[in-house]
Design a protein around this motif. Sequence first.
Motif, PDB file in Angstrom:
ATOM      1  N   GLY A  86      86.552  11.060  22.352  1.00 50.23           N
ATOM      2  CA  GLY A  86      85.799  11.766  21.315  1.00 50.23           C
ATOM      3  C   GLY A  86      86.518  13.021  20.852  1.00 50.23           C
ATOM      4  N   TYR A  87      87.071  13.800  21.803  1.00 53.03           N
ATOM      5  CA  TYR A  87      87.828  15.004  21.429  1.00 53.03           C
ATOM      6  C   TYR A  87      89.026  14.612  20.555  1.00 53.03           C
ATOM      7  CZ  TYR A  87      85.141  17.187  25.211  1.00 53.03           C
ATOM      8  OH  TYR A  87      84.129  17.625  26.020  1.00 53.03           O
ATOM      9  N   LEU A  90      87.854  13.702  17.041  1.00 52.79           N
ATOM     10  CA  LEU A  90      87.541  14.919  16.277  1.00 52.79           C
ATOM     11  C   LEU A  90      88.804  15.561  15.738  1.00 52.79           C
ATOM     12  CD1 LEU A  90      84.869  16.796  18.446  1.00 52.79           C
ATOM     13  CD2 LEU A  90      84.599  16.108  16.063  1.00 52.79           C
ATOM     14  N   ARG A  94      89.858  15.958  11.503  1.00 53.22           N
ATOM     15  CA  ARG A  94      89.181  17.227  11.244  1.00 53.22           C
ATOM     16  C   ARG A  94      88.884  17.486   9.765  1.00 53.22           C
ATOM     17  NH1 ARG A  94      90.386  20.942  15.657  1.00 53.22           N
ATOM     18  NH2 ARG A  94      88.634  19.758  16.420  1.00 53.22           N
ATOM     19  N   HIS A 109      80.637  16.589  15.036  1.00 49.63           N
ATOM     20  CA  HIS A 109      80.421  16.098  16.408  1.00 49.63           C
ATOM     21  C   HIS A 109      79.310  15.058  16.468  1.00 49.63           C
ATOM     22  CE1 HIS A 109      78.053  19.797  15.839  1.00 49.63           C
ATOM     23  NE2 HIS A 109      77.144  19.214  16.583  1.00 49.63           N
ATOM     24  N   SER A 113      79.960  11.229  17.592  1.00 46.87           N
ATOM     25  CA  SER A 113      79.135  10.711  18.684  1.00 46.87           C
ATOM     26  C   SER A 113      78.597   9.310  18.360  1.00 46.87           C
ATOM     27  CB  SER A 113      77.972  11.676  18.948  1.00 46.87           C
ATOM     28  OG  SER A 113      77.121  11.155  19.946  1.00 46.87           O
ATOM     29  N   TYR A 121      84.530   4.638  19.248  1.00 47.19           N
ATOM     30  CA  TYR A 121      85.311   5.267  18.174  1.00 47.19           C
ATOM     31  C   TYR A 121      86.136   4.262  17.379  1.00 47.19           C
ATOM     32  CZ  TYR A 121      84.008   8.946  21.352  1.00 47.19           C
ATOM     33  OH  TYR A 121      83.290   9.745  22.206  1.00 47.19           O
ATOM     34  N   ALA A 311      77.007  14.336  21.355  1.00 43.40           N
ATOM     35  CA  ALA A 311      77.357  15.250  20.250  1.00 43.40           C
ATOM     36  C   ALA A 311      77.459  16.686  20.776  1.00 43.40           C
ATOM     37  CB  ALA A 311      76.314  15.162  19.135  1.00 43.40           C
ATOM     38  N   ASP A 312      76.500  17.097  21.604  1.00 46.02           N
ATOM     39  CA  ASP A 312      76.545  18.453  22.175  1.00 46.02           C
ATOM     40  C   ASP A 312      77.800  18.668  23.011  1.00 46.02           C
ATOM     41  OD1 ASP A 312      74.140  18.999  21.007  1.00 46.02           O
ATOM     42  OD2 ASP A 312      72.952  18.934  22.861  1.00 46.02           O
ATOM     43  N   ARG A 313      78.135  17.674  23.824  1.00 43.91           N
ATOM     44  CA  ARG A 313      79.324  17.790  24.674  1.00 43.91           C
ATOM     45  C   ARG A 313      80.587  17.889  23.822  1.00 43.91           C
ATOM     46  NH1 ARG A 313      78.405  15.991  29.966  1.00 43.91           N
ATOM     47  NH2 ARG A 313      80.538  16.683  30.365  1.00 43.91           N
ATOM     48  N   LEU A 314      80.641  17.104  22.735  1.00 44.97           N
ATOM     49  CA  LEU A 314      81.824  17.112  21.870  1.00 44.97           C
ATOM     50  C   LEU A 314      81.965  18.432  21.120  1.00 44.97           C
ATOM     51  CD1 LEU A 314      81.724  13.467  20.393  1.00 44.97           C
ATOM     52  CD2 LEU A 314      83.273  14.372  22.137  1.00 44.97           C
ATOM     53  N   SER A 315      80.843  19.170  20.974  1.00 47.73           N
ATOM     54  CA  SER A 315      80.958  20.472  20.300  1.00 47.73           C
ATOM     55  C   SER A 315      81.018  21.604  21.329  1.00 47.73           C
ATOM     56  CB  SER A 315      79.801  20.672  19.327  1.00 47.73           C
ATOM     57  OG  SER A 315      78.593  20.806  20.030  1.00 47.73           O
TER      58      SER A 315
END
Length: 388
Positions: A86-87, A90, A94, A109, A113, A121, A311-315
């Motif tokens: 996921g990182y 992103l 970007r 994010h 997700s 992905y 999504a929270d973890r990715l942000s």
Amino acid sequence: MFLRFIFLVLLSSSVLASSHSFEDFLNNLHQLATEQGVSKATVDRAFYQLTPNLDILESDRSQAEFSQNFWNYLGKRVSQYRLDNGYDTLKQNRSLLNKTYQQYGVPAHVLVSFLGLESNYGNNTGSYSLVRSLATLAYDPRRSVFFTSELIALLKLIDDGKVPLEATGSWAGAMGAVQFMPSNVIAYGVDADNDGKIDLWNNQADILASAANFLEHLGWNRGEKWGREVTISEDFNYEFVGLKTKKQLDEWQTLGIRSANRSNLPESSMAASLILPMGYKGPAFLVYQNFRSILGWNHSTLYALAVGHLADRLSGGGSLLATPIDEPLLKRDDVMAIQQTLSLLGYDAGEADGIAGPKTRAAAKDFQKDIGMVADGYVGYELFQRLQ
Ligand code: CA
């Protein structure tokens, strides 16, 4: 028996009326598709030497033996591997993600997700021929009406040159990184790079714009979170649990809800509902409108929580603060036994289908209240043992 009769009567007005063989079925479908505007040449090409795929019917008929619980589900879907990919996703997209956010209001994010949960992905988009999958499922009488209309939607997309004839997807007919059904591609698919195709497999612009466009239609609110992890007080009134109850954050604060780290909730009149996916033992979440938009994409609370948490973890957010509970998974048969026993005891748990829906949870709640358990309506191992 009666339901089956009704189903067959309904089908008699559809393409299956007089069809016994797959060939007859395709002939009827050919007529139906061309009547709905698909060119004869496209249908001829799509149905040339087409045979049903019996593996698909087997996949469709086999149901998972165990029902999932929150920690088990989340552990599988928000793994380190999924985070790392996921990182990378992103980082690689970007500028496109920023552009999509400007236009549709869905943050990077969150979009990434969804892609992570749907297809890792874009890496697992499925290798079944979409035409063959949908034709097989449409031929099977059980959900023929639904899959017939999806197959015709796919033929329209092929006829318009938006999707290639040889496109592949899941055995159930979902396509691309977002795993849209053909009717969703027609309704929400976006050709963001204007090349005439809606390429949900390889074109990141089309993929991200289609996902964001769908979420915007599902009521996504720009600038709002999906929800947050919280803690509940010991004397909390469990009557307020569930998506049916909406209260402002200020009211939840008064009722004893705090942030996961036990600090006060933000002062806000934003409406939220409280959900406890594993009952009073936690975790607990206050969820907002955007959570309901995620449920519009996939009507599963566990799915929506996994999308939100990933999504929270990715942000940059951390793990959940609640302590994971190692609880034995219930088999679907166990859930059916719970439903049957509750109904026998006079609590209407609905049809014993092995899925703990709203009716089963309401019956569980009444039973728990009557025998002095914490009345959280959670259909888990503790309830199963008590009912045995
Ligand atoms: Ca395109």
